[in-house]
Write a protein that holds these residues in place. Structure first.
Motif, mmCIF file in Angstrom:
data_model
loop_
_atom_site.group_PDB
_atom_site.id
_atom_site.type_symbol
_atom_site.label_atom_id
_atom_site.label_comp_id
_atom_site.label_asym_id
_atom_site.label_seq_id
_atom_site.Cartn_x
_atom_site.Cartn_y
_atom_site.Cartn_z
ATOM 1 N N THR A 49 0.848 -1.185 0.000
ATOM 2 C CA THR A 49 0.000 0.000 0.000
ATOM 3 C C THR A 49 0.889 1.242 0.000
ATOM 4 O OG1 THR A 49 -0.154 -0.014 2.416
ATOM 5 C CG2 THR A 49 -1.894 -1.155 1.176
ATOM 6 N N THR A 50 0.308 2.355 -0.428
ATOM 7 C CA THR A 50 1.055 3.614 -0.510
ATOM 8 C C THR A 50 0.255 4.725 0.158
ATOM 9 O OG1 THR A 50 0.115 4.529 -2.556
ATOM 10 C CG2 THR A 50 1.812 2.829 -2.801
ATOM 11 N N ALA A 51 0.865 5.883 0.212
ATOM 12 C CA ALA A 51 0.160 7.060 0.717
ATOM 13 C C ALA A 51 -1.060 7.347 -0.156
ATOM 14 C CB ALA A 51 1.099 8.262 0.726
ATOM 15 N N ASN A 52 -2.022 8.043 0.418
ATOM 16 C CA ASN A 52 -3.217 8.493 -0.304
ATOM 17 C C ASN A 52 -4.081 7.341 -0.820
ATOM 18 O OD1 ASN A 52 -2.544 11.364 -0.096
ATOM 19 N ND2 ASN A 52 -0.935 10.917 -1.575
ATOM 20 N N ASP A 53 -4.153 6.259 -0.016
ATOM 21 C CA ASP A 53 -5.031 5.135 -0.325
ATOM 22 C C ASP A 53 -4.663 4.469 -1.647
ATOM 23 O OD1 ASP A 53 -7.070 3.380 0.307
ATOM 24 O OD2 ASP A 53 -8.617 4.556 -0.707
ATOM 25 N N GLY A 54 -3.366 4.358 -1.889
ATOM 26 C CA GLY A 54 -2.909 3.717 -3.112
ATOM 27 C C GLY A 54 -2.419 2.302 -2.851
ATOM 28 N N VAL A 55 -2.285 1.552 -3.921
ATOM 29 C CA VAL A 55 -1.726 0.206 -3.857
ATOM 30 C C VAL A 55 -0.825 0.019 -5.069
ATOM 31 C CG1 VAL A 55 -3.689 -0.838 -5.070
ATOM 32 C CG2 VAL A 55 -2.257 -2.256 -3.610
ATOM 33 N N MET A 56 0.315 -0.611 -4.854
ATOM 34 C CA MET A 56 1.257 -0.843 -5.951
ATOM 35 C C MET A 56 0.644 -1.791 -6.980
ATOM 36 S SD MET A 56 4.324 0.701 -5.538
ATOM 37 C CE MET A 56 5.659 -0.334 -6.143
ATOM 38 N N THR A 182 17.773 1.331 -6.781
ATOM 39 C CA THR A 182 16.758 1.703 -7.777
ATOM 40 C C THR A 182 15.359 1.354 -7.280
ATOM 41 O OG1 THR A 182 18.316 1.375 -9.604
ATOM 42 C CG2 THR A 182 15.970 1.346 -10.144
ATOM 43 N N ALA A 183 15.209 0.161 -6.714
ATOM 44 C CA ALA A 183 13.903 -0.265 -6.210
ATOM 45 C C ALA A 183 13.437 0.627 -5.075
ATOM 46 C CB ALA A 183 13.972 -1.720 -5.747
ATOM 47 N N ALA A 184 14.345 0.969 -4.162
ATOM 48 C CA ALA A 184 13.969 1.812 -3.023
ATOM 49 C C ALA A 184 13.519 3.189 -3.482
ATOM 50 C CB ALA A 184 15.140 1.925 -2.052
ATOM 51 N N VAL A 185 14.222 3.759 -4.475
ATOM 52 C CA VAL A 185 13.845 5.077 -4.984
ATOM 53 C C VAL A 185 12.479 5.019 -5.671
ATOM 54 C CG1 VAL A 185 14.441 6.884 -6.630
ATOM 55 C CG2 VAL A 185 16.220 5.882 -5.184
ATOM 56 N N LEU A 186 12.257 3.992 -6.474
ATOM 57 C CA LEU A 186 10.961 3.853 -7.145
ATOM 58 C C LEU A 186 9.826 3.701 -6.130
ATOM 59 C CD1 LEU A 186 11.871 1.496 -10.128
ATOM 60 C CD2 LEU A 186 11.093 3.873 -10.292
ATOM 61 N N GLN A 187 10.041 2.903 -5.108
ATOM 62 C CA GLN A 187 9.005 2.723 -4.099
ATOM 63 C C GLN A 187 8.766 4.012 -3.320
ATOM 64 O OE1 GLN A 187 10.723 -0.651 -2.177
ATOM 65 N NE2 GLN A 187 9.687 -2.137 -3.507
ATOM 66 N N SER A 188 9.813 4.797 -3.139
ATOM 67 C CA SER A 188 9.642 6.105 -2.508
ATOM 68 C C SER A 188 8.794 7.021 -3.378
ATOM 69 C CB SER A 188 11.013 6.741 -2.247
ATOM 70 O OG SER A 188 10.870 8.035 -1.697
ATOM 71 N N ASP A 193 5.762 3.436 2.467
ATOM 72 C CA ASP A 193 6.373 3.928 3.707
ATOM 73 C C ASP A 193 7.784 3.376 3.866
ATOM 74 O OD1 ASP A 193 6.338 1.538 5.838
ATOM 75 O OD2 ASP A 193 4.503 1.429 4.645
ATOM 76 N N SER A 194 8.601 4.071 4.666
ATOM 77 C CA SER A 194 10.027 3.764 4.767
ATOM 78 C C SER A 194 10.283 2.376 5.351
ATOM 79 C CB SER A 194 10.723 4.832 5.620
ATOM 80 O OG SER A 194 10.128 4.907 6.914
ATOM 81 N N ALA A 195 9.442 1.946 6.292
ATOM 82 C CA ALA A 195 9.650 0.621 6.886
ATOM 83 C C ALA A 195 9.444 -0.472 5.850
ATOM 84 C CB ALA A 195 8.697 0.421 8.064
ATOM 85 N N THR A 196 8.443 -0.316 5.002
ATOM 86 C CA THR A 196 8.184 -1.311 3.963
ATOM 87 C C THR A 196 9.293 -1.313 2.927
ATOM 88 O OG1 THR A 196 5.799 -1.069 4.299
ATOM 89 C CG2 THR A 196 6.507 -2.078 2.242
ATOM 90 N N TYR A 277 -4.927 4.250 -7.189
ATOM 91 C CA TYR A 277 -5.551 4.868 -6.018
ATOM 92 C C TYR A 277 -7.002 4.419 -5.925
ATOM 93 C CZ TYR A 277 -1.335 7.627 -5.869
ATOM 94 O OH TYR A 277 -0.012 8.004 -5.784
ATOM 95 N N SER A 278 -7.311 3.725 -4.838
ATOM 96 C CA SER A 278 -8.652 3.170 -4.675
ATOM 97 C C SER A 278 -9.697 4.251 -4.516
ATOM 98 C CB SER A 278 -8.684 2.229 -3.459
ATOM 99 O OG SER A 278 -7.743 1.194 -3.616
ATOM 100 N N SER A 279 -9.320 5.358 -3.915
ATOM 101 C CA SER A 279 -10.232 6.489 -3.795
ATOM 102 C C SER A 279 -9.455 7.764 -4.059
ATOM 103 C CB SER A 279 -10.865 6.540 -2.397
ATOM 104 O OG SER A 279 -9.872 6.730 -1.399
ATOM 105 N N LEU A 280 -10.105 8.709 -4.669
ATOM 106 C CA LEU A 280 -9.478 9.983 -4.992
ATOM 107 C C LEU A 280 -9.857 11.023 -3.943
ATOM 108 C CD1 LEU A 280 -9.928 10.052 -8.875
ATOM 109 C CD2 LEU A 280 -8.030 9.153 -7.511
ATOM 110 N N PRO A 281 -9.078 12.089 -3.813
ATOM 111 C CA PRO A 281 -9.321 13.042 -2.727
ATOM 112 C C PRO A 281 -10.676 13.741 -2.823
ATOM 113 C CG PRO A 281 -7.661 13.866 -4.262
ATOM 114 C CD PRO A 281 -7.882 12.430 -4.602
ATOM 115 N N GLN A 282 -11.291 13.918 -1.659
ATOM 116 C CA GLN A 282 -12.535 14.672 -1.492
ATOM 117 C C GLN A 282 -13.678 14.133 -2.352
ATOM 118 O OE1 GLN A 282 -11.470 18.836 -2.132
ATOM 119 N NE2 GLN A 282 -10.742 19.020 -0.035
ATOM 120 N N THR A 283 -13.740 12.818 -2.511
ATOM 121 C CA THR A 283 -14.833 12.235 -3.287
ATOM 122 C C THR A 283 -15.912 11.622 -2.405
ATOM 123 O OG1 THR A 283 -13.613 10.149 -3.484
ATOM 124 C CG2 THR A 283 -13.355 11.746 -5.260
#
Length: 640
Positions: A49-56, A182-188, A193-196, A277-283
């Motif tokens: 998962t990513t910030a803003n309700d996203g998933v890779m 390269t992988a760490a930068v792309l995931q950033s 999140d940093s732990a993942t 992104y499963s949901s977009l902002p303010q929807t």
């Protein structure tokens, strides 16, 4: 010399294969026998998962060690749709272990370390302790940030990954250092999140455990202790590079833009490729047209516009960063097309009222005719709601006609005219040019001047339709045009009652209008719609009350007749009009702002006559629960 041989065995060579059998993860990424550090960037056992309700997204980027697949491995790789392979090794590494590519994959070498003292060149360095090996690996990761040559090569890699038109695989020799950074930068970039990110980096130790253990077992214990840090990864390696990013650039974003020179557009393309992104902002809580627009914006993430250098991708990613869709959820769907259709379906009633004073033939004698002309203008505003944005309608038009009284009981009329409408809604505007022909008749069993009567009319029109929509968010304008027809019919029964000082004329009837507009393709924007044809019918029950007062004598022989008119329109069908459009196979429906079943109107008119000449004017108002408007007309006629 032994040290060089040791490094070749442990880092550059994949001759000691993992004994692990192929496994299936929830990401459906195959576990390969001959390439033990091959995996999907999106995760190991499940998508990150990513910030803003996203998933890779799975299947976009793969990370790996050198490509030395077995026959079964290659069969599995060929089923992953990998179109590009980016080899991050030095020429000497490639010469020692060439890649075996998936079928159809394009190959490109981007040598990250070049002549820097790291990676393959470390074979020329001898260590006397594990601490020295650890320090070297940490310094290598710092060099990804501090070394300008490495930054240039990394920039080339990320630009290539953004431009790749299919799944891409990047790798070095062991798939852990250059590949790990390269992988760490792309995931950033994706917002993981940093732990993942750290967990993913350290997963190399699990993937390569069998090979590393076999290599160390073949060495004397003293050498194994010293060189073990080179064969795997430790958190301090990656953290050293991440700390260097903060020390030199303050943030990963600054490193990407200032250190690597990547554009915001490229970063958004990479993120669009990697994240859904499963949901977009303010929807949350959106309804009607805005909800449909937000749904389309969400669905378009799985279209060719997403993860590409498109206006849509840049808009969506910037909207996610800003935390707002910026109103595009209301403009994307083409509400103005629905509002225009609704407007046109109500035009016949407005035109009929503008022409009405001269169409009955009451003031004529049998055999007489009247040539008349009327000019009309009107405005109606439809309030916005949770379902639709507000709209406004402007009308200008003119009509010329002839009325003939055939007998005491019968009169007829015919007219030809032009009406130009302008409809605005949800940052869109449409112009409707209507050229029309009307015919009608009034019949009274006794006399047209008093008693029972019946009115009937037919109309036919040709519509020229032009629209443009300002979508906002840097998405440009969507323009379109089409044509069609508008037809109408009405039938009413009334009673004319001359009384002292006033003539009352109540009536009840029905009116039907049918609009047919051809479908059309908008142009000018990534989000231009393929608008479906509009086939709409509106039917109404109508009631009217007209009052004409006694003539007032004016100077010069003129006579003036004031009058009032009140109307009520109750829609039987077609009062809520929708339009449909399609974009890249996705459908969207929009409803018109006007959706009242009941409308009330009132008008005041004056008619002045001198002999055969007559001049008139009228001003009126219209209203309902969510709309309001005014209208006016000027008239002139000549009796002969």
């Amino acid at each position: 010399m032994f040290h060089r041989v040791l490094y070749s065995l442990s880092v550059l060579s994949l001759s000691i294969a993992s004994a692990h059998a192929a496994q299936t993860y929830s990401l459906d990424t195959p576990r390969l026998t001959g390439i033990d550090n091959f995996r999907d960037l999106a995760g190991t056992t499940s998508a990150y998962t990513t910030a803003n309700d996203g998933v890779m997204r799975a299947g976009v980027f793969y990370r790996s060690n050198a490509l030395t697949p077995t026959a079964s491995d290659l069969s599995l790789l060929n089923n992953l749709g990998i179109s590009h392979v980016y080899d991050l090794r030095t020429p000497s590494e490639i010469a020692g272990t060439p890649d075996t590519l998936p079928t159809g994959a394009a190959y490109q070498n981007i040598d990250i370390i070049g002549s820097a003292t790291s990676g393959a060149n470390i074979t020329s360095i001898s260590f006397t302790s594990a601490a020295q090996a650890i320090a070297m690996m940490e310094q290598t990761n710092r060099a990804f940030v501090s070394n300008s040559g490495m930054r240039g090569q990394l920039a080339a890699l990320f630009n290539e990954l953004a431009a790749a038109d299919g799944a891409a695989l990047f790798h070095c020799t062991a798939g852990k250092d250059r590949t790990g950074w390269t992988a760490a930068v792309l995931q950033s970039i994706a917002g993981v999140d940093s732990a993942t990110i750290m967990d993913n980096y350290l997963a190399t130790n699990d993937y390569t455990a069998a090979r590393v253990a076999a290599t160390l077992a073949a060495l004397p214990a003293s050498y194994a202790t010293i060189y073990a840090p080179l064969l795997g990864v430790q958190a301090s390696y990656l953290q050293a590079g991440l700390d260097e990013v903060v020390a030199q650039y303050g943030s990963m974003d600054n490193y990407l833009k200032e250190g690597l020179g990547l554009s915001q557009e490229t970063l958004y393309v990479l993120r669009g490729k990697m994240v859904y992104y499963s949901s977009l902002p303010q929807t949350a809580g959106l309804q009607g047209n805005a909800a449909a627009g937000a749904q389309l914006l969400t669905q378009l993430q799985n279209s060719s516009l997403s993860g590409d250098y498109s206006a849509y991708n840049y808009y969506l990613q910037s909207a996610i960063d800003a935390g707002t869709l910026g109103g595009v959820e209301s403009t994307i769907g083409g509400q103005v097309h629905a509002d225009s259709a609704s407007y046109l379906l109500r035009q016949d009633a407005m035109i009929e009222k503008a022409a009405a004073p001269y169409t009955s033939g009451i003031e004529l004698k049998a055999g007489q005719s009247r040539l008349w002309m009327t000019a009309l203008a009107g405005y109606q505003g439809n309030d916005g709601s949770a379902e639709a944005a507000s709209s406004n309608e402007h009308t200008q038009g003119s009509m010329i006609g002839l009325t003939q009284r055939f007998s005491e009981q019968l009169s007829g009329h015919a007219g030809f005219g032009y009406s130009r409408g302008s409809v605005g809604a949800a940052s869109g505007e449409a112009d409707t040019d209507l050229t029309f022909l009307r015919v009608g008749a009034r019949y009274a069993p006794g006399s047209l001047t008093h008693g029972l009567f019946a009115d009937a009319s037919l109309s036919a029109g040709w519509v020229d339709y032009d629209s443009q929509r300002e979508l906002g968010g840097g998405l440009g304008k969507a323009k379109g045009n089409t044509d069609g027809t508008l037809g109408g019919a009405s039938l009413a029964l009334g009673y004319r009652m001359p009384m002292h000082g006033v003539i009352l004329e109540p009536s009840l009837g029905v009116r039907v209008s049918h609009l047919s507009l051809d479908g059309f393709q908008e142009k000018g924007s990534d989000l231009a719609l393929d608008v479906d044809d509009l086939q709409e019918t509106r039917s109404s029950a109508v009631a009217n009350l007209k009052a004409s007062f006694a003539p007032v004598d004016l100077a010069g022989g003129w006579k003036m007749v004031p009058g009032l008119e009140f109307g009520y329109d109750h829609a039987l069908d077609g009062y809520d009009v929708d339009s449909q459009g399609r974009l890249l196979g996705l459908e969207i429906t929009q409803r018109a702002a006007f959706d009242d079943r009941d409308q009330f109107s009132g008008a005041f008119n004056l008619n002045a006559s001198l002999g055969e000449l007559s001049l008139g004017a009228a001003v009126g108002a219209i209203g309902s629960s969510n709309s309001h408007g005014v209208s006016g007309s000027l008239k002139a006629s000549y009796q002969f």
